[in-house]
Scaffold this motif. Structure first.
Motif, PDB file in Angstrom:
ATOM      1  N   ASP A  10      85.092  35.635  34.994  1.00  0.00           N
ATOM      2  CA  ASP A  10      84.307  35.555  34.124  1.00  0.00           C
ATOM      3  C   ASP A  10      83.000  34.861  34.803  1.00  0.00           C
ATOM      4  N   PRO A  11      81.843  35.800  34.775  1.00  0.00           N
ATOM      5  CA  PRO A  11      80.858  35.429  35.701  1.00  0.00           C
ATOM      6  C   PRO A  11      80.061  34.171  35.020  1.00  0.00           C
ATOM      7  N   TRP A  12      80.528  33.600  33.748  1.00  0.00           N
ATOM      8  CA  TRP A  12      79.559  32.518  33.307  1.00  0.00           C
ATOM      9  C   TRP A  12      80.904  31.513  32.795  1.00  0.00           C
ATOM     10  N   ASP A  13      81.570  31.158  33.755  1.00  0.00           N
ATOM     11  CA  ASP A  13      82.806  30.281  33.564  1.00  0.00           C
ATOM     12  C   ASP A  13      82.338  28.792  33.947  1.00  0.00           C
ATOM     13  N   PRO A  31      76.129  34.840  39.676  1.00  0.00           N
ATOM     14  CA  PRO A  31      77.365  34.903  39.725  1.00  0.00           C
ATOM     15  C   PRO A  31      78.192  36.396  39.718  1.00  0.00           C
ATOM     16  N   CYS A  32      77.176  37.187  39.812  1.00  0.00           N
ATOM     17  CA  CYS A  32      77.914  38.502  40.090  1.00  0.00           C
ATOM     18  C   CYS A  32      77.685  39.266  41.409  1.00  0.00           C
ATOM     19  N   GLN A  33      77.452  38.462  42.343  1.00  0.00           N
ATOM     20  CA  GLN A  33      77.269  38.573  43.681  1.00  0.00           C
ATOM     21  C   GLN A  33      78.073  39.416  44.316  1.00  0.00           C
ATOM     22  N   GLU A  34      79.431  39.066  44.140  1.00  0.00           N
ATOM     23  CA  GLU A  34      80.824  39.644  44.491  1.00  0.00           C
ATOM     24  C   GLU A  34      80.843  41.170  44.264  1.00  0.00           C
ATOM     25  N   ALA A  35      80.441  41.400  42.919  1.00  0.00           N
ATOM     26  CA  ALA A  35      80.445  42.816  42.400  1.00  0.00           C
ATOM     27  C   ALA A  35      79.246  43.523  43.065  1.00  0.00           C
ATOM     28  N   ALA A  36      78.249  42.932  43.365  1.00  0.00           N
ATOM     29  CA  ALA A  36      77.138  43.550  44.097  1.00  0.00           C
ATOM     30  C   ALA A  36      77.445  43.879  45.553  1.00  0.00           C
ATOM     31  N   MET A  52      79.890  58.432  44.486  1.00  0.00           N
ATOM     32  CA  MET A  52      81.013  58.138  44.965  1.00  0.00           C
ATOM     33  C   MET A  52      81.394  56.627  44.393  1.00  0.00           C
ATOM     34  N   CYS A  53      80.158  55.961  44.043  1.00  0.00           N
ATOM     35  CA  CYS A  53      80.099  54.535  43.786  1.00  0.00           C
ATOM     36  C   CYS A  53      79.899  54.084  42.324  1.00  0.00           C
ATOM     37  N   THR A  54      79.946  55.201  41.468  1.00  0.00           N
ATOM     38  CA  THR A  54      79.612  54.739  40.020  1.00  0.00           C
ATOM     39  C   THR A  54      80.431  53.576  39.461  1.00  0.00           C
ATOM     40  N   ASP A  55      81.847  53.345  39.640  1.00  0.00           N
ATOM     41  CA  ASP A  55      82.534  52.570  39.222  1.00  0.00           C
ATOM     42  C   ASP A  55      81.890  51.337  39.346  1.00  0.00           C
ATOM     43  N   TYR A  56      81.381  50.999  40.882  1.00  0.00           N
ATOM     44  CA  TYR A  56      81.158  49.855  41.370  1.00  0.00           C
ATOM     45  C   TYR A  56      79.877  49.251  40.544  1.00  0.00           C
ATOM     46  N   PHE A  57      78.882  50.156  40.351  1.00  0.00           N
ATOM     47  CA  PHE A  57      77.518  50.101  40.007  1.00  0.00           C
ATOM     48  C   PHE A  57      77.998  49.567  38.484  1.00  0.00           C
ATOM     49  N   GLU A  58      78.708  50.235  37.669  1.00  0.00           N
ATOM     50  CA  GLU A  58      79.130  50.046  36.273  1.00  0.00           C
ATOM     51  C   GLU A  58      79.701  48.733  36.075  1.00  0.00           C
ATOM     52  N   ALA A  59      80.419  48.240  37.058  1.00  0.00           N
ATOM     53  CA  ALA A  59      81.229  46.912  37.046  1.00  0.00           C
ATOM     54  C   ALA A  59      80.013  45.873  37.202  1.00  0.00           C
ATOM     55  N   TYR A  60      79.183  46.091  37.865  1.00  0.00           N
ATOM     56  CA  TYR A  60      78.046  45.179  38.422  1.00  0.00           C
ATOM     57  C   TYR A  60      77.231  44.893  37.009  1.00  0.00           C
ATOM     58  N   ARG A  61      76.838  46.391  36.589  1.00  0.00           N
ATOM     59  CA  ARG A  61      76.104  46.197  35.345  1.00  0.00           C
ATOM     60  C   ARG A  61      76.775  45.397  34.230  1.00  0.00           C
ATOM     61  N   CYS A  63      79.049  43.071  34.471  1.00  0.00           N
ATOM     62  CA  CYS A  63      79.157  41.744  34.804  1.00  0.00           C
ATOM     63  C   CYS A  63      77.616  41.065  34.488  1.00  0.00           C
ATOM     64  N   LYS A  64      76.550  41.501  34.864  1.00  0.00           N
ATOM     65  CA  LYS A  64      75.194  40.960  34.757  1.00  0.00           C
ATOM     66  C   LYS A  64      74.922  40.934  33.129  1.00  0.00           C
ATOM     67  N   LYS A  65      75.479  42.012  32.517  1.00  0.00           N
ATOM     68  CA  LYS A  65      75.104  41.824  31.204  1.00  0.00           C
ATOM     69  C   LYS A  65      75.920  40.708  30.336  1.00  0.00           C
ATOM     70  N   GLU A  66      77.319  40.636  30.809  1.00  0.00           N
ATOM     71  CA  GLU A  66      78.016  39.596  30.290  1.00  0.00           C
ATOM     72  C   GLU A  66      77.262  38.240  30.433  1.00  0.00           C
ATOM     73  N   TRP A  67      76.905  37.933  31.790  1.00  0.00           N
ATOM     74  CA  TRP A  67      76.465  36.835  32.264  1.00  0.00           C
ATOM     75  C   TRP A  67      75.104  36.186  31.272  1.00  0.00           C
ATOM     76  N   ILE A  68      74.241  37.495  31.184  1.00  0.00           N
ATOM     77  CA  ILE A  68      73.035  37.293  30.345  1.00  0.00           C
ATOM     78  C   ILE A  68      73.187  37.042  29.088  1.00  0.00           C
ATOM     79  N   ASN A  69      74.232  37.662  28.538  1.00  0.00           N
ATOM     80  CA  ASN A  69      74.746  37.407  27.235  1.00  0.00           C
ATOM     81  C   ASN A  69      75.257  35.865  26.826  1.00  0.00           C
ATOM     82  N   LYS A  70      76.140  35.625  27.970  1.00  0.00           N
ATOM     83  CA  LYS A  70      76.631  34.031  27.572  1.00  0.00           C
ATOM     84  C   LYS A  70      75.453  33.243  27.832  1.00  0.00           C
TER      85      LYS A  70
END
Length: 81
Positions: A10-13, A31-36, A52-61, A63-70
């Motif tokens: 959880d990025p905002w634990d 808190p999403c530095q690891e995903a970045a 080739m890295c679309t999945d990683y970009f989506e995971a970072y986005r 994470c950021k969205k969840e962090w901002i919403n929390k």
């Protein structure tokens, strides 16, 4: 693609929130530095091929969205600590 053994934290634990609130005003905290970092490593591994890295970009986005919403739900603005 992220491996199955990577924890999906959880990025905002409680610990992240404590670190963010106790940092100095000028200190950057992501808190999403690891995903970045994973997305950057993917780009390096694949010669900069973003496709080739679309999945990683989506995971970072995500994470950021969840962090901002929390942060919004907890009453903390983007620029408040």
């Amino acid at each position: 693609m992220p491996s199955q053994d990577e924890p999906s934290t959880d990025p905002w634990d409680k610990e992240t929130k404590r670190k963010f609130q106790n940092k100095s005003k000028s200190e950057f905290f992501d808190p999403c530095q690891e995903a970045a970092a994973r997305s950057i490593r993917c780009l390096n591994r694949n010669g900069g091929d973003r496709a080739m890295c679309t999945d990683y970009f989506e995971a970072y986005r995500a994470c950021k969205k969840e962090w901002i919403n929390k942060r919004k739900r907890d009453g903390g603005g983007l620029f408040n600590s």
